[in-house]
Enzyme design. Sequence first.
Site, PDB file in Angstrom:
ATOM      1  N   VAL A  29      33.235  53.508  42.457  1.00  0.00           N
ATOM      2  CA  VAL A  29      33.688  54.735  43.127  1.00  0.00           C
ATOM      3  C   VAL A  29      33.250  55.947  42.299  1.00  0.00           C
ATOM      4  O   VAL A  29      32.708  56.916  42.836  1.00  0.00           O
ATOM      5  CB  VAL A  29      35.223  54.713  43.332  1.00  0.00           C
ATOM      6  CG1 VAL A  29      35.739  56.086  43.760  1.00  0.00           C
ATOM      7  CG2 VAL A  29      35.600  53.659  44.360  1.00  0.00           C
TER       8      VAL A  29
ATOM      9  N   GLU B  29      29.818  52.614  48.626  1.00  0.00           N
ATOM     10  CA  GLU B  29      29.531  52.202  47.242  1.00  0.00           C
ATOM     11  C   GLU B  29      28.876  50.821  47.191  1.00  0.00           C
ATOM     12  O   GLU B  29      28.983  50.030  48.127  1.00  0.00           O
ATOM     13  CB  GLU B  29      30.806  52.212  46.397  1.00  0.00           C
ATOM     14  CG  GLU B  29      31.900  51.296  46.910  1.00  0.00           C
ATOM     15  CD  GLU B  29      32.815  50.756  45.822  1.00  0.00           C
ATOM     16  OE1 GLU B  29      32.321  50.245  44.807  1.00  0.00           O
ATOM     17  OE2 GLU B  29      34.048  50.820  46.014  1.00  0.00           O
TER      18      GLU B  29
ATOM     19  N   LYS C  52      45.067  49.232  44.748  1.00  0.00           N
ATOM     20  CA  LYS C  52      45.804  47.981  44.867  1.00  0.00           C
ATOM     21  C   LYS C  52      46.900  47.867  43.838  1.00  0.00           C
ATOM     22  O   LYS C  52      46.856  48.476  42.795  1.00  0.00           O
ATOM     23  CB  LYS C  52      44.920  46.811  44.651  1.00  0.00           C
ATOM     24  CG  LYS C  52      44.079  46.272  44.544  1.00  0.00           C
ATOM     25  CD  LYS C  52      43.484  44.972  44.544  1.00  0.00           C
ATOM     26  CE  LYS C  52      42.308  45.013  45.463  1.00  0.00           C
ATOM     27  NZ  LYS C  52      41.427  46.095  45.164  1.00  0.00           N
TER      28      LYS C  52
ATOM     29  N   LYS D  84      27.359  46.935  36.597  1.00  0.00           N
ATOM     30  CA  LYS D  84      28.361  47.805  37.227  1.00  0.00           C
ATOM     31  C   LYS D  84      28.234  49.195  36.602  1.00  0.00           C
ATOM     32  O   LYS D  84      28.358  49.345  35.391  1.00  0.00           O
ATOM     33  CB  LYS D  84      29.745  47.199  36.976  1.00  0.00           C
ATOM     34  CG  LYS D  84      30.921  47.969  37.525  1.00  0.00           C
ATOM     35  CD  LYS D  84      32.226  47.188  37.275  1.00  0.00           C
ATOM     36  CE  LYS D  84      33.434  48.092  37.350  1.00  0.00           C
ATOM     37  NZ  LYS D  84      34.693  47.379  37.027  1.00  0.00           N
TER      38      LYS D  84
ATOM     39  N   SER E 195      40.856  53.877  35.031  1.00  0.00           N
ATOM     40  CA  SER E 195      39.520  53.905  35.628  1.00  0.00           C
ATOM     41  C   SER E 195      38.900  55.300  35.597  1.00  0.00           C
ATOM     42  O   SER E 195      39.574  56.305  35.864  1.00  0.00           O
ATOM     43  CB  SER E 195      39.598  53.432  37.078  1.00  0.00           C
ATOM     44  OG  SER E 195      38.323  53.534  37.683  1.00  0.00           O
ATOM     45  N   ALA E 196      37.604  55.326  35.312  1.00  0.00           N
ATOM     46  CA  ALA E 196      36.845  56.586  35.371  1.00  0.00           C
ATOM     47  C   ALA E 196      36.779  57.116  36.802  1.00  0.00           C
ATOM     48  O   ALA E 196      36.368  58.260  37.016  1.00  0.00           O
ATOM     49  CB  ALA E 196      35.434  56.372  34.822  1.00  0.00           C
ATOM     50  N   ASP E 197      37.208  56.316  37.780  1.00  0.00           N
ATOM     51  CA  ASP E 197      37.261  56.806  39.168  1.00  0.00           C
ATOM     52  C   ASP E 197      38.150  58.050  39.261  1.00  0.00           C
ATOM     53  O   ASP E 197      37.879  58.955  40.064  1.00  0.00           O
ATOM     54  CB  ASP E 197      37.854  55.742  40.112  1.00  0.00           C
ATOM     55  CG  ASP E 197      36.941  54.550  40.329  1.00  0.00           C
ATOM     56  OD1 ASP E 197      35.806  54.543  39.804  1.00  0.00           O
ATOM     57  OD2 ASP E 197      37.386  53.600  41.017  1.00  0.00           O
TER      58      ASP E 197
HETATM   59  N1  PSU Z   1      38.993  48.075  44.203  1.00  0.00           N
HETATM   60  C1  PSU Z   1      38.723  47.126  45.127  1.00  0.00           C
HETATM   61  N2  PSU Z   1      37.498  46.555  45.168  1.00  0.00           N
HETATM   62  C2  PSU Z   1      36.528  46.918  44.305  1.00  0.00           C
HETATM   63  C3  PSU Z   1      36.820  47.936  43.356  1.00  0.00           C
HETATM   64  C4  PSU Z   1      38.056  48.486  43.338  1.00  0.00           C
HETATM   65  O1  PSU Z   1      39.575  46.799  45.920  1.00  0.00           O
HETATM   66  O2  PSU Z   1      35.430  46.358  44.370  1.00  0.00           O
HETATM   67  C5  PSU Z   1      35.728  48.423  42.451  1.00  0.00           C
HETATM   68  C6  PSU Z   1      35.318  49.839  42.851  1.00  0.00           C
HETATM   69  O3  PSU Z   1      33.912  49.947  42.745  1.00  0.00           O
HETATM   70  C7  PSU Z   1      36.001  50.705  41.821  1.00  0.00           C
HETATM   71  C8  PSU Z   1      35.920  49.800  40.625  1.00  0.00           C
HETATM   72  O4  PSU Z   1      35.368  51.939  41.612  1.00  0.00           O
HETATM   73  O5  PSU Z   1      36.190  48.513  41.120  1.00  0.00           O
HETATM   74  C9  PSU Z   1      36.909  50.193  39.551  1.00  0.00           C
HETATM   75  O6  PSU Z   1      36.606  49.486  38.390  1.00  0.00           O
HETATM   76  P1  PSU Z   1      37.285  49.904  37.001  1.00  0.00           P
HETATM   77  O7  PSU Z   1      38.739  49.543  37.179  1.00  0.00           O
HETATM   78  O8  PSU Z   1      36.585  49.047  35.991  1.00  0.00           O
HETATM   79  O9  PSU Z   1      37.033  51.353  36.825  1.00  0.00           O
HETATM   80 MN    MN Z   2      38.903  49.909  33.174  1.00  0.00          MN
END
Ligand code: PSU
Ligand code: MN
Length: 306
Positions: A107, A25, A160, A87, A141-143
């Site tokens: 992700v 990524e 984490k 992002k 997260s949308a992940d």
């Molecule tokens: N976790 C990490 N390092 C990162 C991310 C997550 O330890 O850089 C990044 C990844 O790209 C993940 C994104 O997909 O943060 C998730 O962001 P959000 O919570 O806004 O969906």
């Molecule tokens: Mn979020």
Amino acid sequence: MSSALYVAPEVAAAIAENRPVVALESTVLAHGLPFPDNLETARAMEAAVRAGGAVPATIGIVKGRLVAGMEARELELFAEEGAATRKVSTRDFGAVLAAGGDGATTVAGTLVGARIAGIRVFATGGIGGVHRDGEATLDISADLDALARNPVAVVSAGAKSILDLPRTLEVLESLGVPVVGIGTEDFPAFFTRSSGLKLVSSVADARQAAALLRAHWELGLESGVLLANPIPAEAALSEPEVEAWIARVLGEARAEGIHGKAVTPWVLGRLHDLSGGRTLAANRSLLLHNAAAAAEIASALAQLEA
Ligand code: PSU
Ligand code: MN
């Protein structure tokens, strides 16, 4: 393959010949780590994938084109521009592609690119998930949704502990995404090897992981699989120390009114500062470990299908 995606020649050749490819990524590069560690780590991850006999394909949006297999100078640009690079999660593609801009895929975004390219294994550090207080804020997260919709295996060190890990696992279960420990029965917590949460599936090695992936996808299931690979013991941090840093940083984030997509990068950056770089070193170590594991798994999968 969709014409919306440009696949670098080396990556396209490997896919066509059923040789192993590992997606990487670009958000961790632009938003997750500070310059110049981000660039060095991205290069080292690509090298770890190659050392494992696979072709790396870093995914991102370059000048309005979704790319699988970003070039060295594009990685440099994203690393230097850092947080100024947009992002890109699932919702953001249309806007960034139509505007002809650059975008670092999360992700979720990278899963979409990997699916379109036909890449089945992807290495990252940690996935996004349900944030603490997510039951009130609905910051999920949308992940997680992307893992449900794209048949790609994500090798990560878990999620984490800035997140709510039990709720993250509950959502993955609801979405039908298998979470499989590599050499562990516990869900790892990124900086530490275990969150104390038990998984229902685990595999001993890359061959077993590949067999599980094949069996999952042979049924026509369209979900991804989260392969949870604990941080190497020598790089792991102490749990109470990490928890104290996180509690402090999350308090600061609330006080500063950080919300939405800014939360994850902001919290990661503060943790790196507060820990005197120790979270950064741990992050680098697990990223390389995951890249190497993903290369082995992609190789085992290619062998099964030969
Ligand atoms: N976790 C990490 N390092 C990162 C991310 C997550 O330890 O850089 C990044 C990844 O790209 C993940 C994104 O997909 O943060 C998730 O962001 P959000 O919570 O806004 O969906
Ligand atoms: Mn979020």
